[in-house]
Motif scaffolding. Structure first.
Motif, PDB file in Angstrom:
ATOM      1  N   TYR A 148      53.836  38.474  47.431  1.00  0.00           N
ATOM      2  CA  TYR A 148      52.424  38.840  47.338  1.00  0.00           C
ATOM      3  C   TYR A 148      52.229  39.407  45.934  1.00  0.00           C
ATOM      4  O   TYR A 148      52.698  40.510  45.640  1.00  0.00           O
ATOM      5  CB  TYR A 148      52.061  39.910  48.374  1.00  0.00           C
ATOM      6  CG  TYR A 148      52.102  39.448  49.812  1.00  0.00           C
ATOM      7  CD1 TYR A 148      50.992  38.842  50.407  1.00  0.00           C
ATOM      8  CD2 TYR A 148      53.238  39.650  50.600  1.00  0.00           C
ATOM      9  CE1 TYR A 148      51.019  38.447  51.743  1.00  0.00           C
ATOM     10  CE2 TYR A 148      53.269  39.257  51.933  1.00  0.00           C
ATOM     11  CZ  TYR A 148      52.161  38.656  52.496  1.00  0.00           C
ATOM     12  OH  TYR A 148      52.191  38.259  53.820  1.00  0.00           O
ATOM     13  N   HIS A 149      51.549  38.663  45.089  1.00  0.00           N
ATOM     14  CA  HIS A 149      51.401  39.086  43.685  1.00  0.00           C
ATOM     15  C   HIS A 149      50.069  39.794  43.492  1.00  0.00           C
ATOM     16  O   HIS A 149      49.027  39.169  43.316  1.00  0.00           O
ATOM     17  CB  HIS A 149      51.525  37.885  42.762  1.00  0.00           C
ATOM     18  CG  HIS A 149      51.310  38.215  41.318  1.00  0.00           C
ATOM     19  ND1 HIS A 149      51.686  39.417  40.760  1.00  0.00           N
ATOM     20  CD2 HIS A 149      50.740  37.493  40.294  1.00  0.00           C
ATOM     21  CE1 HIS A 149      51.358  39.441  39.481  1.00  0.00           C
ATOM     22  NE2 HIS A 149      50.788  38.286  39.182  1.00  0.00           N
ATOM     23  N   LEU A 150      50.125  41.126  43.520  1.00  0.00           N
ATOM     24  CA  LEU A 150      48.925  41.951  43.389  1.00  0.00           C
ATOM     25  C   LEU A 150      48.884  42.724  42.074  1.00  0.00           C
ATOM     26  O   LEU A 150      47.858  43.313  41.733  1.00  0.00           O
ATOM     27  CB  LEU A 150      48.842  42.954  44.550  1.00  0.00           C
ATOM     28  CG  LEU A 150      48.265  42.460  45.886  1.00  0.00           C
ATOM     29  CD1 LEU A 150      49.117  41.354  46.486  1.00  0.00           C
ATOM     30  CD2 LEU A 150      48.178  43.609  46.876  1.00  0.00           C
ATOM     31  N   ALA A 151      49.996  42.779  41.343  1.00  0.00           N
ATOM     32  CA  ALA A 151      50.047  43.574  40.114  1.00  0.00           C
ATOM     33  C   ALA A 151      49.104  42.988  39.073  1.00  0.00           C
ATOM     34  O   ALA A 151      49.194  41.808  38.731  1.00  0.00           O
ATOM     35  CB  ALA A 151      51.476  43.594  39.567  1.00  0.00           C
ATOM     36  N   ALA A 152      48.189  43.817  38.570  1.00  0.00           N
ATOM     37  CA  ALA A 152      47.202  43.350  37.588  1.00  0.00           C
ATOM     38  C   ALA A 152      46.391  44.524  37.068  1.00  0.00           C
ATOM     39  O   ALA A 152      46.403  45.611  37.646  1.00  0.00           O
ATOM     40  CB  ALA A 152      46.256  42.322  38.228  1.00  0.00           C
ATOM     41  N   VAL A 153      45.676  44.267  35.963  1.00  0.00           N
ATOM     42  CA  VAL A 153      44.629  45.183  35.511  1.00  0.00           C
ATOM     43  C   VAL A 153      43.351  44.729  36.192  1.00  0.00           C
ATOM     44  O   VAL A 153      42.861  43.628  35.947  1.00  0.00           O
ATOM     45  CB  VAL A 153      44.456  45.137  33.980  1.00  0.00           C
ATOM     46  CG1 VAL A 153      43.374  46.118  33.547  1.00  0.00           C
ATOM     47  CG2 VAL A 153      45.760  45.458  33.281  1.00  0.00           C
ATOM     48  N   HIS A 154      42.800  45.574  37.080  1.00  0.00           N
ATOM     49  CA  HIS A 154      41.643  45.173  37.895  1.00  0.00           C
ATOM     50  C   HIS A 154      40.321  45.734  37.385  1.00  0.00           C
ATOM     51  O   HIS A 154      39.267  45.221  37.764  1.00  0.00           O
ATOM     52  CB  HIS A 154      41.836  45.657  39.339  1.00  0.00           C
ATOM     53  CG  HIS A 154      43.018  45.060  40.024  1.00  0.00           C
ATOM     54  ND1 HIS A 154      43.073  43.740  40.398  1.00  0.00           N
ATOM     55  CD2 HIS A 154      44.199  45.617  40.395  1.00  0.00           C
ATOM     56  CE1 HIS A 154      44.228  43.493  40.976  1.00  0.00           C
ATOM     57  NE2 HIS A 154      44.931  44.617  40.993  1.00  0.00           N
ATOM     58  N   PHE A 155      40.361  46.776  36.582  1.00  0.00           N
ATOM     59  CA  PHE A 155      39.138  47.470  36.175  1.00  0.00           C
ATOM     60  C   PHE A 155      38.496  46.719  35.021  1.00  0.00           C
ATOM     61  O   PHE A 155      39.080  46.605  33.930  1.00  0.00           O
ATOM     62  CB  PHE A 155      39.477  48.907  35.776  1.00  0.00           C
ATOM     63  CG  PHE A 155      38.286  49.806  35.621  1.00  0.00           C
ATOM     64  CD1 PHE A 155      37.258  49.814  36.555  1.00  0.00           C
ATOM     65  CD2 PHE A 155      38.194  50.674  34.544  1.00  0.00           C
ATOM     66  CE1 PHE A 155      36.165  50.653  36.423  1.00  0.00           C
ATOM     67  CE2 PHE A 155      37.111  51.519  34.394  1.00  0.00           C
ATOM     68  CZ  PHE A 155      36.094  51.506  35.340  1.00  0.00           C
ATOM     69  N   ILE A 156      37.300  46.184  35.243  1.00  0.00           N
ATOM     70  CA  ILE A 156      36.652  45.325  34.253  1.00  0.00           C
ATOM     71  C   ILE A 156      36.470  46.019  32.901  1.00  0.00           C
ATOM     72  O   ILE A 156      36.780  45.421  31.855  1.00  0.00           O
ATOM     73  CB  ILE A 156      35.323  44.775  34.794  1.00  0.00           C
ATOM     74  CG1 ILE A 156      35.611  43.754  35.912  1.00  0.00           C
ATOM     75  CG2 ILE A 156      34.487  44.129  33.697  1.00  0.00           C
ATOM     76  CD1 ILE A 156      34.377  43.217  36.610  1.00  0.00           C
ATOM     77  N   PRO A 157      35.982  47.271  32.828  1.00  0.00           N
ATOM     78  CA  PRO A 157      35.863  47.924  31.519  1.00  0.00           C
ATOM     79  C   PRO A 157      37.203  48.026  30.773  1.00  0.00           C
ATOM     80  O   PRO A 157      37.235  47.920  29.549  1.00  0.00           O
ATOM     81  CB  PRO A 157      35.309  49.316  31.867  1.00  0.00           C
ATOM     82  CG  PRO A 157      34.542  49.094  33.128  1.00  0.00           C
ATOM     83  CD  PRO A 157      35.354  48.100  33.894  1.00  0.00           C
ATOM     84  N   ALA A 158      38.294  48.225  31.501  1.00  0.00           N
ATOM     85  CA  ALA A 158      39.617  48.289  30.853  1.00  0.00           C
ATOM     86  C   ALA A 158      39.994  46.932  30.282  1.00  0.00           C
ATOM     87  O   ALA A 158      40.590  46.845  29.202  1.00  0.00           O
ATOM     88  CB  ALA A 158      40.662  48.764  31.852  1.00  0.00           C
ATOM     89  N   CYS A 159      39.655  45.863  30.993  1.00  0.00           N
ATOM     90  CA  CYS A 159      39.935  44.510  30.494  1.00  0.00           C
ATOM     91  C   CYS A 159      39.111  44.203  29.246  1.00  0.00           C
ATOM     92  O   CYS A 159      39.607  43.575  28.311  1.00  0.00           O
ATOM     93  CB  CYS A 159      39.640  43.486  31.581  1.00  0.00           C
ATOM     94  SG  CYS A 159      40.756  43.539  33.002  1.00  0.00           S
ATOM     95  N   GLU A 160      37.853  44.645  29.249  1.00  0.00           N
ATOM     96  CA  GLU A 160      36.990  44.409  28.090  1.00  0.00           C
ATOM     97  C   GLU A 160      37.454  45.227  26.885  1.00  0.00           C
ATOM     98  O   GLU A 160      37.371  44.768  25.743  1.00  0.00           O
ATOM     99  CB  GLU A 160      35.543  44.777  28.434  1.00  0.00           C
ATOM    100  CG  GLU A 160      34.915  43.916  29.522  1.00  0.00           C
ATOM    101  CD  GLU A 160      34.753  42.458  29.117  1.00  0.00           C
ATOM    102  OE1 GLU A 160      34.476  42.197  27.921  1.00  0.00           O
ATOM    103  OE2 GLU A 160      34.902  41.573  29.980  1.00  0.00           O
TER     104      GLU A 160
END
Length: 316
Positions: free
Chosen positions: A78-90
């Motif tokens: 189950y691959h859930l590891a990620a940056v999910h917060f849109i402002p952090a991605c931007e």
């Protein structure tokens, strides 16, 4: 009978922690967690550390990922590891791509042949639409960095599936709510302000309607979709939402009811996103067809759980 081994990446995160809890309760698999602990060591205190094996690693480290997967040979990832917060991605798109795309490729490349690879994608891969989103390629069209990273992740899952290297399952999550949130999204922002004694809330965009699904339903949905075996014409792709939407005002009122107070909203320009969707709603037809199940936890129940667990989540 030997238990299968299941690996959850990001298992100390929001959905990950709940998924690990449910997998442990299932008692039919050996549970391993790969996590760089970016969500905080303190979250382990709410988990049964004796019931799973923790690997403190980062999916950006291709050699470490390869060595781990060669050693443990999982039957399901189950691959859930990620940056999910849109402002952090931007704010840091390079970091978002390194984790959400390159990290996914590192895992896919190291995954033992035939393993089920359940990828946590997002409704952010869809283009803005006024109606419910169906799992169709013609509906794709991200509007932010996060959505593009998730769509690129999907592309690589599809590629490795079509090369018969993994059995891919792509899960497009809608807006996850409930206790245990790790990013300052709408619900934690409301609860944090309310817990501080504020009755007039400073919030960002107020117009969006979103499909809010409780984190426990999300974890159950992942497990239900992972039981799928009839792969045809590429990986399985399914939405994971409720098929219902609520406005920001609905969410505020529901949390207010849980807390026993009446709240006012003040729009804060600093919290407003330059790009935002007016509507985000899942079609749940495919989910129900595949699993025979639909999410059952109401927004009211979810917000009650979020409010009553606020101290555990550090929102006081």
């Amino acid at each position: 009978m030997t238990k299968g081994l299941v690996l959850v990446t990001g298992g100390n995160g929001y959905v990950g922690r709940e998924l690990v809890r449910q997998l442990i309760a299932q008692r039919d698999c050996e549970v391993h967690v790969l996590d760089n602990m970016a969500s905080g060591e303190h979250r382990l205190a709410q988990m049964d550390e004796q019931a799973f094996v923790l690997h403190r690693q980062d999916i950006r480290d291709a050699d470490a990922v390869s060595e781990l997967l060669k050693k443990i040979q999982p039957s399901i990832i189950y691959h859930l590891a990620a940056v999910h917060f849109i402002p952090a991605c931007e704010a840091e798109p390079g970091n978002a791509v390194a984790i959400n795309v390159a990290g996914t490729v590192n895992l896919l490349n190291a995954t033992p042949a035939g393993t089920k690879f359940v990828f946590a994608s997002s409704a952010a891969v869809y283009r803005p639409l006024p109606d419910a989103h169906l799992e169709r390629d013609e509906d794709l069209g991200p509007v932010d960095v996060y959505g593009y990273t998730k769509l690129h992740g999907e592309h690589f899952v599809r590629h490795y599936h079509n090369q018969n290297k993994v059995r891919g399952i792509i899960v497009r999550l809608f807006n996850v709510v409930g206790p245990g949130e790790t990013n300052p999204h709408l619900v934690p922002a409301i609860i944090s302000q309310l817990a501080s004694g504020n009755r007039q809330l400073a919030l960002g965009n107020l117009f969006p309607h979103r499909d809010y699904i409780d984190v426990s339903d999300v974890a159950y949905g992942f497990r239900a979709l992972a039981r799928h075996d009839a792969f045809e014409d590429g990986p399985l792709i399914s939405n994971l939402g409720t098929g219902n939407t609520h406005s920001v005002g609905d969410v505020v009122a529901t949390i207010g009811t849980a807390a026993g107070v009446t709240l006012d909203i003040q729009q804060d320009p600093l919290r407003m996103r330059a790009v935002d969707r007016p509507m985000l709603k899942a079609s749940t037809q495919k989910l129900k067809q595949i699993t025979g199940w639909t999410p059952s936890i109401s927004l009211a129940e979810s917000m009650h759980r979020a409010w009553t667990n606020r101290m555990e989540d550090g929102l006081t």
